[in-house]
Design a protein around this motif. Structure first.
Motif, PDB file in Angstrom:
ATOM      1  N   GLY A   7       4.175 -19.143 -20.526  1.00  0.00           N
ATOM      2  CA  GLY A   7       4.415 -20.124 -19.819  1.00  0.00           C
ATOM      3  C   GLY A   7       3.529 -20.953 -19.573  1.00  0.00           C
ATOM      4  N   TYR A   8       3.135 -21.894 -20.806  1.00  0.00           N
ATOM      5  CA  TYR A   8       2.289 -22.654 -21.039  1.00  0.00           C
ATOM      6  C   TYR A   8       2.956 -24.183 -20.725  1.00  0.00           C
ATOM      7  CZ  TYR A   8      -1.434 -25.993 -22.998  1.00  0.00           C
ATOM      8  OH  TYR A   8      -2.131 -26.916 -23.148  1.00  0.00           O
ATOM      9  N   ASN A   9       2.097 -24.961 -19.809  1.00  0.00           N
ATOM     10  CA  ASN A   9       2.446 -26.357 -19.745  1.00  0.00           C
ATOM     11  C   ASN A   9       1.190 -27.391 -19.857  1.00  0.00           C
ATOM     12  OD1 ASN A   9       5.113 -26.093 -18.201  1.00  0.00           O
ATOM     13  ND2 ASN A   9       4.088 -24.631 -17.105  1.00  0.00           N
ATOM     14  N   ALA A  10       1.639 -28.528 -20.209  1.00  0.00           N
ATOM     15  CA  ALA A  10       0.583 -29.591 -20.463  1.00  0.00           C
ATOM     16  C   ALA A  10       1.050 -30.845 -19.713  1.00  0.00           C
ATOM     17  CB  ALA A  10       0.320 -29.585 -21.980  1.00  0.00           C
ATOM     18  N   TYR A  11       0.191 -31.544 -19.422  1.00  0.00           N
ATOM     19  CA  TYR A  11       0.502 -32.767 -18.680  1.00  0.00           C
ATOM     20  C   TYR A  11      -0.282 -33.940 -19.084  1.00  0.00           C
ATOM     21  CZ  TYR A  11       2.639 -29.397 -15.585  1.00  0.00           C
ATOM     22  OH  TYR A  11       3.266 -28.308 -15.020  1.00  0.00           O
ATOM     23  N   PHE A  12       0.233 -35.218 -19.355  1.00  0.00           N
ATOM     24  CA  PHE A  12      -0.866 -36.269 -19.137  1.00  0.00           C
ATOM     25  C   PHE A  12      -0.640 -37.059 -18.079  1.00  0.00           C
ATOM     26  CE2 PHE A  12      -0.077 -36.105 -23.895  1.00  0.00           C
ATOM     27  CZ  PHE A  12      -1.420 -35.906 -24.307  1.00  0.00           C
ATOM     28  N   GLY A  13      -1.426 -36.819 -16.961  1.00  0.00           N
ATOM     29  CA  GLY A  13      -1.117 -37.154 -15.468  1.00  0.00           C
ATOM     30  C   GLY A  13       0.116 -36.808 -15.122  1.00  0.00           C
ATOM     31  N   ASP A  14       1.059 -37.516 -14.835  1.00  0.00           N
ATOM     32  CA  ASP A  14       2.499 -36.989 -13.990  1.00  0.00           C
ATOM     33  C   ASP A  14       3.179 -36.621 -15.119  1.00  0.00           C
ATOM     34  OD1 ASP A  14       1.082 -37.041 -11.539  1.00  0.00           O
ATOM     35  OD2 ASP A  14       1.735 -39.207 -11.377  1.00  0.00           O
ATOM     36  N   ASN A  15       2.836 -36.866 -16.297  1.00  0.00           N
ATOM     37  CA  ASN A  15       3.939 -36.799 -17.552  1.00  0.00           C
ATOM     38  C   ASN A  15       4.016 -35.454 -18.004  1.00  0.00           C
ATOM     39  OD1 ASN A  15       5.851 -37.433 -19.486  1.00  0.00           O
ATOM     40  ND2 ASN A  15       4.458 -38.990 -20.402  1.00  0.00           N
ATOM     41  N   HIS A  16       4.895 -34.648 -17.838  1.00  0.00           N
ATOM     42  CA  HIS A  16       5.150 -33.226 -18.192  1.00  0.00           C
ATOM     43  C   HIS A  16       5.539 -33.059 -19.630  1.00  0.00           C
ATOM     44  CE1 HIS A  16       6.594 -28.996 -16.672  1.00  0.00           C
ATOM     45  NE2 HIS A  16       5.626 -28.891 -17.798  1.00  0.00           N
ATOM     46  N   VAL A  17       4.560 -32.949 -20.683  1.00  0.00           N
ATOM     47  CA  VAL A  17       5.007 -33.120 -22.043  1.00  0.00           C
ATOM     48  C   VAL A  17       5.326 -31.856 -22.759  1.00  0.00           C
ATOM     49  CG1 VAL A  17       3.819 -35.445 -22.548  1.00  0.00           C
ATOM     50  CG2 VAL A  17       2.317 -33.418 -22.543  1.00  0.00           C
ATOM     51  N   VAL A  18       4.573 -30.834 -22.330  1.00  0.00           N
ATOM     52  CA  VAL A  18       4.878 -29.377 -22.896  1.00  0.00           C
ATOM     53  C   VAL A  18       5.416 -28.466 -21.619  1.00  0.00           C
ATOM     54  CG1 VAL A  18       4.001 -27.239 -23.888  1.00  0.00           C
ATOM     55  CG2 VAL A  18       3.116 -29.561 -24.601  1.00  0.00           C
ATOM     56  N   LYS A  19       6.607 -27.847 -21.922  1.00  0.00           N
ATOM     57  CA  LYS A  19       7.230 -27.268 -20.722  1.00  0.00           C
ATOM     58  C   LYS A  19       7.426 -25.762 -20.992  1.00  0.00           C
ATOM     59  CE  LYS A  19       9.551 -31.658 -19.699  1.00  0.00           C
ATOM     60  NZ  LYS A  19      11.094 -32.355 -20.046  1.00  0.00           N
ATOM     61  N   ASN A  20       6.548 -24.924 -20.224  1.00  0.00           N
ATOM     62  CA  ASN A  20       6.800 -23.690 -20.157  1.00  0.00           C
ATOM     63  C   ASN A  20       7.155 -23.043 -21.492  1.00  0.00           C
ATOM     64  OD1 ASN A  20       7.281 -21.190 -18.987  1.00  0.00           O
ATOM     65  ND2 ASN A  20       9.484 -21.461 -18.509  1.00  0.00           N
ATOM     66  N   VAL A  21       6.203 -23.149 -22.345  1.00  0.00           N
ATOM     67  CA  VAL A  21       6.245 -22.535 -23.758  1.00  0.00           C
ATOM     68  C   VAL A  21       5.900 -20.905 -23.827  1.00  0.00           C
ATOM     69  CG1 VAL A  21       5.420 -22.704 -26.185  1.00  0.00           C
ATOM     70  CG2 VAL A  21       6.232 -24.722 -24.874  1.00  0.00           C
ATOM     71  N   ASN A  22       6.852 -20.246 -24.221  1.00  0.00           N
ATOM     72  CA  ASN A  22       6.614 -18.781 -24.400  1.00  0.00           C
ATOM     73  C   ASN A  22       6.598 -18.645 -26.117  1.00  0.00           C
ATOM     74  OD1 ASN A  22       6.249 -17.636 -21.620  1.00  0.00           O
ATOM     75  ND2 ASN A  22       8.043 -18.684 -21.415  1.00  0.00           N
ATOM     76  N   MET A  23       5.695 -18.071 -26.508  1.00  0.00           N
ATOM     77  CA  MET A  23       5.798 -17.919 -28.077  1.00  0.00           C
ATOM     78  C   MET A  23       4.691 -16.854 -28.580  1.00  0.00           C
ATOM     79  SD  MET A  23       5.212 -21.419 -30.580  1.00  0.00           S
ATOM     80  CE  MET A  23       5.321 -21.227 -32.295  1.00  0.00           C
ATOM     81  N   GLU A  24       5.018 -16.077 -29.485  1.00  0.00           N
ATOM     82  CA  GLU A  24       4.044 -15.024 -30.109  1.00  0.00           C
ATOM     83  C   GLU A  24       3.799 -15.386 -31.529  1.00  0.00           C
ATOM     84  OE1 GLU A  24       4.166 -10.791 -29.548  1.00  0.00           O
ATOM     85  OE2 GLU A  24       5.294 -11.123 -27.506  1.00  0.00           O
ATOM     86  N   ILE A  25       2.606 -15.279 -31.778  1.00  0.00           N
ATOM     87  CA  ILE A  25       2.316 -15.818 -33.145  1.00  0.00           C
ATOM     88  C   ILE A  25       1.629 -14.558 -33.853  1.00  0.00           C
ATOM     89  CG2 ILE A  25       0.830 -17.181 -34.788  1.00  0.00           C
ATOM     90  CD1 ILE A  25       1.515 -19.405 -32.549  1.00  0.00           C
ATOM     91  N   ALA A  26       2.263 -14.176 -34.999  1.00  0.00           N
ATOM     92  CA  ALA A  26       1.606 -13.034 -35.603  1.00  0.00           C
ATOM     93  C   ALA A  26       0.452 -13.265 -36.629  1.00  0.00           C
ATOM     94  CB  ALA A  26       2.676 -12.015 -36.349  1.00  0.00           C
ATOM     95  N   ARG A  27      -0.618 -12.445 -36.674  1.00  0.00           N
ATOM     96  CA  ARG A  27      -1.626 -12.559 -37.500  1.00  0.00           C
ATOM     97  C   ARG A  27      -1.291 -12.931 -38.957  1.00  0.00           C
ATOM     98  NH1 ARG A  27      -6.786 -11.102 -36.109  1.00  0.00           N
ATOM     99  NH2 ARG A  27      -6.130  -9.968 -34.430  1.00  0.00           N
TER     100      ARG A  27
END
Lengths: 252, 284
Positions: free
Chosen positions: A10-30
């Motif tokens: 559930g990762y979210n990233a913002y620039f101020g009010d600008n929601h640029v990454v929305k609810n990312v769920n992701m698994e990365i294997a070694r």
């Protein structure tokens, strides 16, 4: 059984009010190479910079959710420890112009004030430069400044600089977009070598590159993770119509 | 046919204008140099005859009167001023460049700009009120502080402007290697901008080396060699001012000699700055 090294919940990233990454769920294997692709402004670079907490260096940038590195949330850790475990290579080669090639490789130790005996430094420099296939080209000019090299060599020097810190994950932010085709293919060849020891996350807007170098591919669109699957599946049989449209070149 | 003729005559006219304009630019550029050449010529003509070894190694009170006390005093006061202003100025410049957007930076930068515009005599009066009156005597250190205040804005702005020119990718390279803020600044940013920072420092020294007004009632001046920074001390600009206003032609000659020395010093500083900037320039 593959072990997960990075898990975004559930990762979210913002620039101020600008929601640029929305609810990312992701698994990365070694020890996999993961390509992250998508049109310009889709949040792929922001997501990448979120993984090692570089995102928040930009004034007004915030993030929430979790990114777990070996089960530990990087958003809770001190960014310095995160960045020691997760190295990064940027779009434009950025060797330290005031340092020699040798010092650039061990910059992570040198600039952090970590004293190493000369013999150990020599080993790290040779090993790191060999890993990025640069040792033979520069072994006679290690005292020259890093900016003396060509663009492609500088980029490999930057990869060596990240590798020298022995991180677990290497992040690449469009690492070849400023390079010529020959340097690009040299760097791409490196990915195959590097993923034996590291997990690679490569942001690219070059689909062919994603297809060539990665085991898995993630497609971002408008800040969302649309699809994430085996690279082969993504390019032959994508499930989402947006992915389909993107890889068939209907938008870019 | 006539249209073509029209165009070619227009172009000829433009070429003429262009040539005239070029000539004008060269003329004005040259006319900027003339005052400097006149000053140099005049001072060298009037002062060169005074420059003898004895003039440089004696103070005013000796039999063969000299200006050693003013030369050393100037050096000492400028060095103390540098010790005060260089660390503060560079750190302040770094702060401005690292915190570009903040309100605090905006207002502090405005304050620095205003400080640059404060007349030097006002700075002298302030130093007088702070450091001379409370201790009931002029002192070299009061002069140093007055000069330091004058140096600050030059160092701050040149440091800030130099660091602003460095690409952000350099900072990011440092942060991505896990460097803390202070190491990114001290090990990456400052070494890469060192030539610009140093040239700002040198120019600020060259600028205050000839300042008279802030020293008039702070360092004040004296007639013999003195190394006590809590006491009045002579400086070259103050000595020139003193000698030039006494009306004695012999003493006036000494003022010319001192002026030549001061000019030479400032000239050397400027040349040195150019050399440093070239030598330590980091190729980005």
């Amino acid at each position: 059984m593959e072990s997960t090294i990075i898990k975004s919940v559930g990762y979210n990233a913002y620039f101020g009010d600008n929601h640029v990454v929305k609810n990312v769920n992701m698994e990365i294997a070694r020890n996999k190479a993961i390509a992250v692709m998508g049109p310009s402004g889709c949040g792929k670079t922001t997501f990448l910079r979120g993984i090692n907490r570089m995102h928040e260096l930009i004034p007004g940038a915030t993030a929430n959710g979790q990114i777990l590195l070996d089960g530990e949330d990087v958003l809770e850790m001190h960014p310095i420890f995160v960045r020691l475990k997760i190295g990064m290579v940027f779009q434009r080669p950025n060797p330290f112009p005031n340092l020699s090639i040798y010092d650039n490789v061990i910059a992570g130790y040198l600039l952090n004030g970590i004293k190493l005996p000369k013999s150990e430094k020599d080993i790290i420099v040779e090993k790191s430069l060999t890993k990025v296939a640069l040792w033979n080209e520069v072994k006679d000019s290690l005292v020259k400044k890093g900016s003396f090299l060509s663009g492609g060599q500088q980029q490999r020097l930057c990869i060596a600089r990240a590798v020298a810190m022995e991180p677990e994950v290497l992040l690449f932010d469009e690492p070849t977009s400023a390079l010529d085709p020959i340097s690009t293919s040299t760097v791409e060849d490196l990915f195959h070598e590097l993923k034996r020891n590291y997990t690679l996350i490569i942001v690219t807007h070059n689909m062919q590159q994603a297809a060539r170098v990665s085991d898995l591919t993630a497609f971002f669109y408008m800040g969302e993770l649309v699809e994430y699957d085996d690279t082969k599946v993504m390019f032959t049989n994508p499930k989402d119509t947006r992915t389909q449209n993107y890889i068939t070149g209907r938008f870019s | 046919m006539t249209a073509k003729k029209n165009i070619s005559s227009k172009i000829k006219f433009r070429i003429g204008i262009s040539g005239f304009f070029k000539g004008l630019v060269i003329l004005f550029a040259f006319s900027c140099v003339i005052p400097l050449l006149f000053i140099l010529f005049y001072i060298i003509q009037a002062g060169a005859s005074k420059i003898k070894w004895s003039f440089l190694i004696h103070d005013e009170l000796s039999d063969s009167a000299g200006i050693l006390h003013a030369i050393l005093g100037s050096f000492e006061i400028v060095i103390f001023a540098s010790l005060i202003s260089i660390p503060i100025g560079i750190l302040c410049g770094i702060f401005f460049s690292e915190n570009k957007g903040s309100k605090f930076t905006y207002w502090s930068r405005l304050a620095v700009d205003i400080l640059q515009g404060v007349p030097s005599v006002v700075v002298g009066v302030i130093a007088y009120a702070w450091l001379v009156r409370p201790f009931h005597q002029p002192s070299a250190i009061a002069g140093s502080i007055a000069l330091a205040i004058m140096m600050l804005p030059i160092i701050i702005r040149s440091t800030e402007e130099t660091l602003n020119l460095l690409p952000d990718s350099l900072r990011e390279a440092g942060y991505a290697l896990g460097l803390p803020f202070h190491r990114v600044v001290l090990k990456v940013i400052v070494p890469c901008g060192i030539s610009g920072i140093l040239s700002g420092v040198m120019l600020s020294i060259a600028r205050v080396a000839g300042e008279t007004a802030p020293l008039l009632f702070t360092a004040y001046g004296c007639t013999f060699l003195s190394n006590d920074i809590t006491k009045p001390m002579e400086t070259l600009p103050h000595l020139i001012n003193k000698f030039a206003t006494q009306g004695d032609p012999k003493v006036l000659d000494m003022a010319w000699g001192a002026a030549l020395i001061l000019l030479f010093w400032v000239l050397l500083l400027n040349i040195f700055t150019k050399l440093i900037t070239r030598k330590w320039k980091v190729q980005l």
